[in-house]
Design a protein around this motif. Sequence first.
Motif, PDB file in Angstrom:
ATOM      1  N   ALA A 142       0.820  -1.211   0.000  1.00  0.00           N
ATOM      2  CA  ALA A 142       0.000   0.000   0.000  1.00  0.00           C
ATOM      3  C   ALA A 142       0.855   1.262   0.000  1.00  0.00           C
ATOM      4  O   ALA A 142       2.005   1.258   0.458  1.00  0.00           O
ATOM      5  N   ALA A 143       0.280   2.336  -0.516  1.00  0.00           N
ATOM      6  CA  ALA A 143       0.935   3.637  -0.469  1.00  0.00           C
ATOM      7  C   ALA A 143       1.026   4.093   0.985  1.00  0.00           C
ATOM      8  O   ALA A 143       0.227   3.686   1.828  1.00  0.00           O
ATOM      9  N   ILE A 144       2.000   4.940   1.258  1.00  0.00           N
ATOM     10  CA  ILE A 144       2.220   5.452   2.604  1.00  0.00           C
ATOM     11  C   ILE A 144       2.096   6.977   2.574  1.00  0.00           C
ATOM     12  O   ILE A 144       2.686   7.637   1.722  1.00  0.00           O
ATOM     13  N   HIS A 145       1.316   7.493   3.510  1.00  0.00           N
ATOM     14  CA  HIS A 145       1.197   8.949   3.673  1.00  0.00           C
ATOM     15  C   HIS A 145       1.240   9.258   5.158  1.00  0.00           C
ATOM     16  O   HIS A 145       0.428   8.738   5.920  1.00  0.00           O
ATOM     17  N   GLN A 146       2.229  10.074   5.548  1.00  0.00           N
ATOM     18  CA  GLN A 146       2.438  10.427   6.958  1.00  0.00           C
ATOM     19  C   GLN A 146       2.519   9.174   7.838  1.00  0.00           C
ATOM     20  O   GLN A 146       1.851   9.066   8.857  1.00  0.00           O
ATOM     21  N   SER A 147       3.304   8.210   7.380  1.00  0.00           N
ATOM     22  CA  SER A 147       3.586   6.957   8.099  1.00  0.00           C
ATOM     23  C   SER A 147       2.382   6.046   8.270  1.00  0.00           C
ATOM     24  O   SER A 147       2.389   5.148   9.105  1.00  0.00           O
ATOM     25  N   VAL A 148       1.327   6.239   7.466  1.00  0.00           N
ATOM     26  CA  VAL A 148       0.128   5.406   7.546  1.00  0.00           C
ATOM     27  C   VAL A 148      -0.171   4.836   6.161  1.00  0.00           C
ATOM     28  O   VAL A 148      -0.068   5.548   5.159  1.00  0.00           O
ATOM     29  N   SER A 149      -0.530   3.559   6.100  1.00  0.00           N
ATOM     30  CA  SER A 149      -0.941   2.956   4.830  1.00  0.00           C
ATOM     31  C   SER A 149      -2.260   3.585   4.394  1.00  0.00           C
ATOM     32  O   SER A 149      -3.189   3.698   5.198  1.00  0.00           O
ATOM     33  N   VAL A 150      -2.325   3.981   3.108  1.00  0.00           N
ATOM     34  CA  VAL A 150      -3.505   4.678   2.608  1.00  0.00           C
ATOM     35  C   VAL A 150      -3.965   4.075   1.282  1.00  0.00           C
ATOM     36  O   VAL A 150      -3.219   3.389   0.594  1.00  0.00           O
ATOM     37  N   THR A 151      -5.208   4.372   0.930  1.00  0.00           N
ATOM     38  CA  THR A 151      -5.777   3.985  -0.349  1.00  0.00           C
ATOM     39  C   THR A 151      -5.366   5.021  -1.387  1.00  0.00           C
ATOM     40  O   THR A 151      -5.376   6.224  -1.111  1.00  0.00           O
ATOM     41  N   THR A 152      -5.005   4.558  -2.589  1.00  0.00           N
ATOM     42  CA  THR A 152      -4.567   5.480  -3.632  1.00  0.00           C
ATOM     43  C   THR A 152      -4.851   4.896  -5.007  1.00  0.00           C
ATOM     44  O   THR A 152      -5.102   3.694  -5.148  1.00  0.00           O
ATOM     45  N   PHE A 153      -4.822   5.761  -6.010  1.00  0.00           N
ATOM     46  CA  PHE A 153      -4.945   5.322  -7.397  1.00  0.00           C
ATOM     47  C   PHE A 153      -3.564   5.198  -8.019  1.00  0.00           C
ATOM     48  O   PHE A 153      -2.668   5.999  -7.720  1.00  0.00           O
ATOM     49  N   VAL A 154      -3.384   4.202  -8.876  1.00  0.00           N
ATOM     50  CA  VAL A 154      -2.176   4.075  -9.678  1.00  0.00           C
ATOM     51  C   VAL A 154      -2.579   3.772 -11.118  1.00  0.00           C
ATOM     52  O   VAL A 154      -3.652   3.217 -11.362  1.00  0.00           O
ATOM     53  N   PHE A 155      -1.734   4.174 -12.038  1.00  0.00           N
ATOM     54  CA  PHE A 155      -1.934   3.852 -13.442  1.00  0.00           C
ATOM     55  C   PHE A 155      -0.874   2.845 -13.848  1.00  0.00           C
ATOM     56  O   PHE A 155       0.306   3.013 -13.537  1.00  0.00           O
ATOM     57  N   VAL A 156      -1.308   1.795 -14.523  1.00  0.00           N
ATOM     58  CA  VAL A 156      -0.409   0.746 -14.984  1.00  0.00           C
ATOM     59  C   VAL A 156      -0.447   0.743 -16.506  1.00  0.00           C
ATOM     60  O   VAL A 156      -1.516   0.575 -17.106  1.00  0.00           O
ATOM     61  N   THR A 157       0.719   0.949 -17.126  1.00  0.00           N
ATOM     62  CA  THR A 157       0.838   0.917 -18.579  1.00  0.00           C
ATOM     63  C   THR A 157       1.483  -0.394 -18.987  1.00  0.00           C
ATOM     64  O   THR A 157       2.546  -0.750 -18.472  1.00  0.00           O
ATOM     65  N   VAL A 158       0.830  -1.110 -19.874  1.00  0.00           N
ATOM     66  CA  VAL A 158       1.326  -2.400 -20.358  1.00  0.00           C
ATOM     67  C   VAL A 158       1.685  -2.229 -21.824  1.00  0.00           C
ATOM     68  O   VAL A 158       0.834  -1.883 -22.649  1.00  0.00           O
ATOM     69  N   ASP A 159       2.957  -2.436 -22.163  1.00  0.00           N
ATOM     70  CA  ASP A 159       3.432  -2.395 -23.548  1.00  0.00           C
ATOM     71  C   ASP A 159       3.864  -3.800 -23.939  1.00  0.00           C
ATOM     72  O   ASP A 159       4.648  -4.433 -23.223  1.00  0.00           O
ATOM     73  N   ILE A 160       3.357  -4.267 -25.075  1.00  0.00           N
ATOM     74  CA  ILE A 160       3.724  -5.593 -25.585  1.00  0.00           C
ATOM     75  C   ILE A 160       4.244  -5.421 -26.998  1.00  0.00           C
ATOM     76  O   ILE A 160       3.540  -4.905 -27.865  1.00  0.00           O
ATOM     77  N   VAL A 161       5.479  -5.843 -27.222  1.00  0.00           N
ATOM     78  CA  VAL A 161       6.090  -5.780 -28.544  1.00  0.00           C
ATOM     79  C   VAL A 161       6.555  -7.183 -28.901  1.00  0.00           C
ATOM     80  O   VAL A 161       7.455  -7.729 -28.266  1.00  0.00           O
ATOM     81  N   ASN A 162       5.900  -7.776 -29.894  1.00  0.00           N
ATOM     82  CA  ASN A 162       6.224  -9.130 -30.353  1.00  0.00           C
ATOM     83  C   ASN A 162       6.286 -10.131 -29.191  1.00  0.00           C
ATOM     84  O   ASN A 162       7.204 -10.946 -29.108  1.00  0.00           O
ATOM     85  N   GLY A 163       5.331 -10.046 -28.293  1.00  0.00           N
ATOM     86  CA  GLY A 163       5.233 -11.003 -27.193  1.00  0.00           C
ATOM     87  C   GLY A 163       6.048 -10.671 -25.962  1.00  0.00           C
ATOM     88  O   GLY A 163       5.971 -11.372 -24.963  1.00  0.00           O
ATOM     89  N   LYS A 164       6.838  -9.584 -25.986  1.00  0.00           N
ATOM     90  CA  LYS A 164       7.627  -9.190 -24.822  1.00  0.00           C
ATOM     91  C   LYS A 164       6.861  -8.109 -24.071  1.00  0.00           C
ATOM     92  O   LYS A 164       6.486  -7.085 -24.638  1.00  0.00           O
ATOM     93  N   VAL A 165       6.645  -8.343 -22.795  1.00  0.00           N
ATOM     94  CA  VAL A 165       5.808  -7.482 -21.975  1.00  0.00           C
ATOM     95  C   VAL A 165       6.680  -6.557 -21.117  1.00  0.00           C
ATOM     96  O   VAL A 165       7.637  -6.991 -20.484  1.00  0.00           O
ATOM     97  N   ALA A 166       6.308  -5.271 -21.122  1.00  0.00           N
ATOM     98  CA  ALA A 166       6.912  -4.283 -20.238  1.00  0.00           C
ATOM     99  C   ALA A 166       5.788  -3.577 -19.490  1.00  0.00           C
ATOM    100  O   ALA A 166       4.777  -3.211 -20.097  1.00  0.00           O
ATOM    101  N   VAL A 167       5.963  -3.407 -18.188  1.00  0.00           N
ATOM    102  CA  VAL A 167       4.930  -2.782 -17.350  1.00  0.00           C
ATOM    103  C   VAL A 167       5.550  -1.587 -16.620  1.00  0.00           C
ATOM    104  O   VAL A 167       6.622  -1.692 -16.048  1.00  0.00           O
ATOM    105  N   VAL A 168       4.824  -0.466 -16.666  1.00  0.00           N
ATOM    106  CA  VAL A 168       5.235   0.738 -15.944  1.00  0.00           C
ATOM    107  C   VAL A 168       4.096   1.129 -15.012  1.00  0.00           C
ATOM    108  O   VAL A 168       2.958   1.241 -15.429  1.00  0.00           O
ATOM    109  N   VAL A 169       4.439   1.345 -13.739  1.00  0.00           N
ATOM    110  CA  VAL A 169       3.454   1.779 -12.740  1.00  0.00           C
ATOM    111  C   VAL A 169       3.714   3.245 -12.440  1.00  0.00           C
ATOM    112  O   VAL A 169       4.828   3.646 -12.129  1.00  0.00           O
ATOM    113  N   GLN A 170       2.649   4.041 -12.555  1.00  0.00           N
ATOM    114  CA  GLN A 170       2.787   5.488 -12.298  1.00  0.00           C
ATOM    115  C   GLN A 170       1.866   5.883 -11.188  1.00  0.00           C
ATOM    116  O   GLN A 170       0.775   5.445 -11.066  1.00  0.00           O
TER     117      GLN A 170
END
Length: 130
Positions: free
Chosen positions: A102-130
């Motif tokens: 979980a994300a941390i805010h002021q030393s406490v676990s919190v709920t948050t949104f994240v964006f996950v980008t999945v790129d696939i090129v010829n079967g090779k997967v790359a994932v970026v979390v923002q």
Amino acid sequence: IIFFALFFLAFGTYAQDSTKVRPCNQLPIAGADKKAVIDGKIEKLFSDNLSSDLKKGTHKAVYKLMVDCYGAVSLSTYQSGTFSESSQKLFAELLFKSKWKAAIHQSVSVTTFVFVTVDIVNGKVAVVVQ
């Protein structure tokens, strides 16, 4: 004496309830001190579940996830990309089942949104979390 007996009974019941896992009941926090981080190798999980239409060519997808204060994904939605409808659903389900720190805010676990980008090129997967 009856008063004390009822008091201890009520207090004992309250103490037992306080040990149960409860939902976060938080609105998602923007600007957490530490972002949510995925546990494990999501690329391998995605690679192992690639459909034949994603093994050739270039494909991209962006998902929006809500990660709660326990590290569970409570919302997984496809935002944009070139995935087929069946691939969108499959990857959303895989993300929904994934485990996070979980994300941390002021030393406490919190709920948050994240964006996950999945790129696939010829079967090779790359994932970026923002």
